[in-house]
Design a protein around this motif. Structure first.
Motif, short mmCIF file in Angstrom:
data_model
loop_
_atom_site.label_atom_id
_atom_site.label_comp_id
_atom_site.label_asym_id
_atom_site.label_seq_id
_atom_site.Cartn_x
_atom_site.Cartn_y
_atom_site.Cartn_z
N LEU A 84 0.88 -1.11 -0.21
CA LEU A 84 -0.12 0.07 -0.06
C LEU A 84 0.93 1.32 0.01
CD1 LEU A 84 -2.88 1.37 0.23
CD2 LEU A 84 -2.78 1.08 2.78
N ARG A 85 1.81 1.45 0.88
CA ARG A 85 2.78 2.48 0.92
C ARG A 85 3.53 2.50 -0.34
NH1 ARG A 85 4.79 0.00 5.03
NH2 ARG A 85 7.08 0.23 4.32
N PHE A 86 3.94 1.52 -0.87
CA PHE A 86 4.81 1.56 -1.90
C PHE A 86 4.22 2.30 -3.14
CE2 PHE A 86 7.10 -0.47 -5.65
CZ PHE A 86 8.42 0.01 -5.35
N THR A 87 2.88 2.32 -3.34
CA THR A 87 2.17 2.88 -4.35
C THR A 87 2.45 4.56 -4.41
OG1 THR A 87 0.08 3.02 -3.17
CG2 THR A 87 0.34 1.15 -4.35
N THR A 88 2.85 5.16 -3.13
CA THR A 88 3.09 6.62 -3.11
C THR A 88 4.41 6.86 -3.42
OG1 THR A 88 3.56 6.41 -0.52
CG2 THR A 88 1.13 6.51 -1.43
N ARG A 89 5.23 6.16 -3.57
CA ARG A 89 6.88 6.46 -3.75
C ARG A 89 7.04 7.43 -4.73
NH1 ARG A 89 5.28 2.35 -6.47
NH2 ARG A 89 6.08 1.99 -8.79
N ASP A 90 7.64 8.50 -4.52
CA ASP A 90 8.25 9.57 -5.19
C ASP A 90 7.05 10.51 -5.74
OD1 ASP A 90 10.81 8.64 -5.12
OD2 ASP A 90 10.42 7.33 -6.82
N LEU A 91 5.83 10.35 -5.02
CA LEU A 91 4.63 11.39 -5.50
C LEU A 91 4.59 12.72 -4.59
CD1 LEU A 91 1.53 8.78 -5.68
CD2 LEU A 91 3.16 9.78 -7.55
N THR A 92 4.24 13.50 -5.27
CA THR A 92 3.88 14.88 -4.51
C THR A 92 2.59 14.94 -3.70
OG1 THR A 92 2.59 15.82 -6.41
CG2 THR A 92 5.04 16.18 -6.36
N ASP A 93 2.27 15.87 -2.91
CA ASP A 93 1.19 15.79 -2.32
C ASP A 93 -0.06 16.20 -3.17
OD1 ASP A 93 2.45 15.81 0.23
OD2 ASP A 93 2.38 18.02 0.35
N GLU A 94 0.11 16.81 -4.13
CA GLU A 94 -0.94 17.00 -5.09
C GLU A 94 -1.26 15.71 -5.82
OE1 GLU A 94 -1.85 19.82 -8.99
OE2 GLU A 94 0.22 19.44 -8.46
N GLN A 95 -0.24 14.80 -6.39
CA GLN A 95 -0.47 13.76 -7.05
C GLN A 95 -1.13 12.69 -6.13
OE1 GLN A 95 3.78 13.10 -7.89
NE2 GLN A 95 3.09 12.93 -10.13
N ALA A 96 -0.77 12.72 -4.87
CA ALA A 96 -1.40 11.76 -3.93
C ALA A 96 -2.94 11.82 -3.72
CB ALA A 96 -0.67 11.82 -2.45
N GLY A 97 -3.48 13.44 -3.87
CA GLY A 97 -4.92 13.69 -3.98
C GLY A 97 -5.60 13.38 -5.16
N LEU A 98 -4.81 13.22 -6.13
CA LEU A 98 -5.52 13.13 -7.58
C LEU A 98 -6.28 11.79 -7.61
CD1 LEU A 98 -2.49 14.14 -10.01
CD2 LEU A 98 -4.69 15.49 -9.43
N VAL A 99 -7.67 12.03 -8.32
CA VAL A 99 -8.63 10.95 -8.79
C VAL A 99 -8.51 10.45 -9.80
CG1 VAL A 99 -10.96 10.14 -8.44
CG2 VAL A 99 -9.87 11.75 -6.68
N PRO A 100 -7.59 9.74 -10.45
CA PRO A 100 -7.39 9.56 -11.76
C PRO A 100 -8.27 8.45 -12.65
CG PRO A 100 -5.67 8.28 -10.91
CD PRO A 100 -6.85 9.09 -9.75
N THR A 101 -9.23 7.88 -11.86
CA THR A 101 -10.00 6.89 -12.42
C THR A 101 -11.57 7.13 -12.16
OG1 THR A 101 -10.20 5.51 -10.30
CG2 THR A 101 -8.56 4.98 -11.82
N ALA A 102 -12.47 6.32 -12.44
CA ALA A 102 -13.87 6.63 -12.34
C ALA A 102 -14.27 6.58 -11.08
CB ALA A 102 -14.59 5.66 -13.25
N SER A 103 -13.59 5.97 -10.08
CA SER A 103 -13.92 6.06 -8.58
C SER A 103 -13.44 7.28 -7.99
CB SER A 103 -13.14 4.80 -7.70
OG SER A 103 -11.80 5.29 -7.70
N GLU A 104 -13.84 7.54 -6.82
CA GLU A 104 -13.53 8.75 -6.17
C GLU A 104 -12.38 8.73 -5.31
OE1 GLU A 104 -17.05 10.16 -4.08
OE2 GLU A 104 -18.34 9.91 -5.71
#
Length: 186
Positions: free
Chosen positions: A36-56
């Motif tokens: 779970l944590r590994f999916t956030t590697r090297d991301l910015t705060d903004e990227q961590a808050g993006l909703v890139p799929t049809a889900s929320e």
């Protein structure tokens, strides 16, 4: 392929020394937390808050949610159903607050979300390692999704936390791949 730990985030605390079944359960939980944590590697705060799929769902929100769920179930192990909300009496405002668990709110940072998750994980691991018996059980709170009159042992609660973490690590992997093509495995 070896999956490397993210280097820009605080690592979760090592699980306390445990043996047997407890060690196995904590090791499985640690593995799912890692993914779970590994999916956030090297991301910015903004990227961590993006909703890139049809889900929320966003990555930061998923980690907030998993931390909240784990915190709640750990309290259940100690205190039973009184530690959980009465789901049958939740208001619209209660549900709105719970929905905020799935979002990066203004002022929240990925580092802060990960630090809170690390703290929750450390406390859960310490609790489980100190339990004299994983068979201690409590009745589940009243909720439409729980079988009436059911009881869960600490063992079952811990397996539920592992399953919840693994499920959301899979969601997070899809979200991360949607953001920039990065994968957790493969």
């Amino acid at each position: 392929m070896t999956v490397n730990e993210p280097t820009n985030h605080q690592d979760l605390a090592e699980a306390p020394a445990a043996t047997g079944e407890v060690a196995d359960l904590l090791a499985m939980l640690a593995k799912q937390r890692h993914f779970l944590r590994f999916t956030t590697r090297d991301l910015t705060d903004e990227q961590a808050g993006l909703v890139p799929t049809a889900s929320e769902l966003c990555l930061g929100g998923l980690i907030k949610h998993v931390a909240s769920v784990e915190r709640g179930w750990a309290a259940f192990i100690l205190e039973g159903p009184s530690s959980m909300p009465d789901f049958t009496k939740m208001t619209e405002a209660d549900f709105a607050r719970r929905a905020d668990e799935f979002k990066m709110l203004p002022g929240e940072t990925l580092a802060g979300v990960l630090a809170e998750y690390a703290d929750v994980a450390r406390r859960t691991d310490e609790l489980v390692a100190k339990l004299p018996d994983l068979s201690v059980s409590h009745p589940l709170p009243k909720a439409p999704w729980f079988e009436a009159g059911a009881q869960w042992s600490a063992r079952r609660v811990l397996m539920h936390i592992v399953a919840e973490t693994a499920q959301h690590a899979g969601h997070a992997d899809i979200i991360r791949e949607s953001l920039d093509g990065a994968k957790s495995m493969g």
